[in-house]
Design a protein around this motif. Structure first.
Motif, PDB file in Angstrom:
ATOM      1  N   GLN A 279       0.801  -1.215   0.000  1.00  0.00           N
ATOM      2  CA  GLN A 279       0.000   0.000   0.000  1.00  0.00           C
ATOM      3  C   GLN A 279       0.839   1.274   0.000  1.00  0.00           C
ATOM      4  O   GLN A 279       0.294   2.371   0.019  1.00  0.00           O
TER       5      GLN A 279
ATOM      6  N   ALA B  22      -4.554   0.028   7.606  1.00  0.00           N
ATOM      7  CA  ALA B  22      -3.812  -0.794   6.653  1.00  0.00           C
ATOM      8  C   ALA B  22      -4.331  -2.224   6.568  1.00  0.00           C
ATOM      9  O   ALA B  22      -4.172  -2.891   5.546  1.00  0.00           O
TER      10      ALA B  22
ATOM     11  N   LYS C 179       3.948   3.967   1.484  1.00  0.00           N
ATOM     12  CA  LYS C 179       4.453   4.490   2.743  1.00  0.00           C
ATOM     13  C   LYS C 179       3.367   5.217   3.532  1.00  0.00           C
ATOM     14  O   LYS C 179       2.538   5.911   2.961  1.00  0.00           O
ATOM     15  N   ARG C 180       3.420   5.023   4.864  1.00  0.00           N
ATOM     16  CA  ARG C 180       2.483   5.663   5.775  1.00  0.00           C
ATOM     17  C   ARG C 180       3.263   6.289   6.930  1.00  0.00           C
ATOM     18  O   ARG C 180       4.307   5.793   7.341  1.00  0.00           O
ATOM     19  N   ASN C 181       2.712   7.367   7.459  1.00  0.00           N
ATOM     20  CA  ASN C 181       3.371   8.131   8.516  1.00  0.00           C
ATOM     21  C   ASN C 181       3.145   7.489   9.881  1.00  0.00           C
ATOM     22  O   ASN C 181       2.021   7.434  10.373  1.00  0.00           O
TER      23      ASN C 181
ATOM     24  N   LEU D 252       0.235   1.081  11.992  1.00  0.00           N
ATOM     25  CA  LEU D 252      -0.229   1.201  10.613  1.00  0.00           C
ATOM     26  C   LEU D 252      -1.723   0.915  10.507  1.00  0.00           C
ATOM     27  O   LEU D 252      -2.450   1.589   9.773  1.00  0.00           O
TER      28      LEU D 252
ATOM     29  N   HIS E 122      -3.866   4.244   9.877  1.00  0.00           N
ATOM     30  CA  HIS E 122      -4.094   4.304   8.435  1.00  0.00           C
ATOM     31  C   HIS E 122      -5.011   3.202   7.901  1.00  0.00           C
ATOM     32  O   HIS E 122      -5.178   3.099   6.678  1.00  0.00           O
TER      33      HIS E 122
END
Length: 268
Positions: A4, A82, A6-8, A76, A80
């Motif tokens: 998916q 995920a 990159k996520r912060n 994550l 987000h």
């Protein structure tokens, strides 16, 4: 396959990815002779970036950052959505990548750790993967690089015929090494944490239920209390506090731009 992007997570960009997608990206770069840098981050690795902005920028320049620890996977999913069912644990990812390299005849270079550890690791890997081609083995010097030594290291690795490098220098030294060497090598560099020690039989793996519950830190603290107590007793609560602050939007956790300049010196 889950990839998916990159996520912060607390300002560190972590990929929402599974084992299959991570291994495919690594092996694809090895096949194509592309520069590629990967690290697997648990709480300690994330917090190292949070507390050191220049290092955070280095981490954010990596091609792939996997959620090595369950708390990072939980972050994550919480932040987000995920939907990750499992983490991407460095030692396990290492075995999956090595199996693919053995199947496809891609030679591997081992960089880091000590000579005694490598002396146990090499035969262990050869037993697990009889078809694996080890192009070279080089222990850590446990110092910073001398002028022009980066080019010498890169020349040795390329001359070996390697198509992939496993880096076992410990966090954050291995991430700095991979970041610094990436522009000099047309192959993936994988910062794999304690994988060398685990697969050499020097560290005992925690029971599966502890891994699923995110209690691996407690297991390792029991094995190495003097070395690791600060890492877990201080950093774990700090991670949870910052995660709550990001989740409730009390803290924006803005990721720094990816670093671009190579460091003047770095651990070797």
């Amino acid at each position: 396959m889950i990839a998916q992007g990159k996520r912060n997570v607390l300002g560190v960009l972590v990929d929402a990815v599974d084992y299959e997608a991570a291994a495919e990206q690594v092996v694809g770069a090895a096949r194509d002779r592309r520069p590629f840098a990967l690290t697997a981050l648990a709480v300690h690795g994330v917090m190292t970036g949070v507390l050191d902005p220049p290092h955070n920028a280095r981490l954010n320049s990596f091609d792939l950052v996997t959620p090595d620890g369950q708390p990072v996977r939980w972050a994550l999913n919480l932040l987000h959505g995920a939907g990750l069912a499992d983490r991407v644990y460095g030692p396990t990812l290492t075995l999956r990548v090595l199996q693919r390299c053995a199947d496809e005849g891609l030679p591997v270079y081992l960089y880091g750790s000590t000579e005694p550890t490598l002396a146990r690791l090499v035969p262990a890997l050869e037993r697990m993967f009889p078809a694996l081609k080890l192009a070279g083995v080089e222990p850590s010097k446990f110092r910073t690089a001398r002028p022009a030594e980066d080019v010498e290291i890169a020349d040795r690795i390329r001359a070996s015929g390697a198509r992939l490098v496993l880096v076992g220098l410990g966090c954050p030294r291995q991430e700095v090494f991979a970041y610094a060497m990436r522009p000099l090598l047309d192959m993936p560099l994988l910062a794999v944490g304690a994988a060398f020690d685990y697969h050499a039989g020097l560290l005992r793996t925690p029971p599966p239920w502890m891994q699923r519950a995110g209690l691996e830190w407690f297991w390792r603290l029991g094995l190495e209390p003097r070395r690791l107590w600060r890492r877990y007793v201080i950093l774990n609560p700090a991670y949870l506090a910052r995660l709550l602050a990001q989740r409730t939007r009390l803290w924006r956790a803005t990721p720094p731009p990816p670093a671009e300049e190579r460091p003047a010196t770095f651990p070797v």
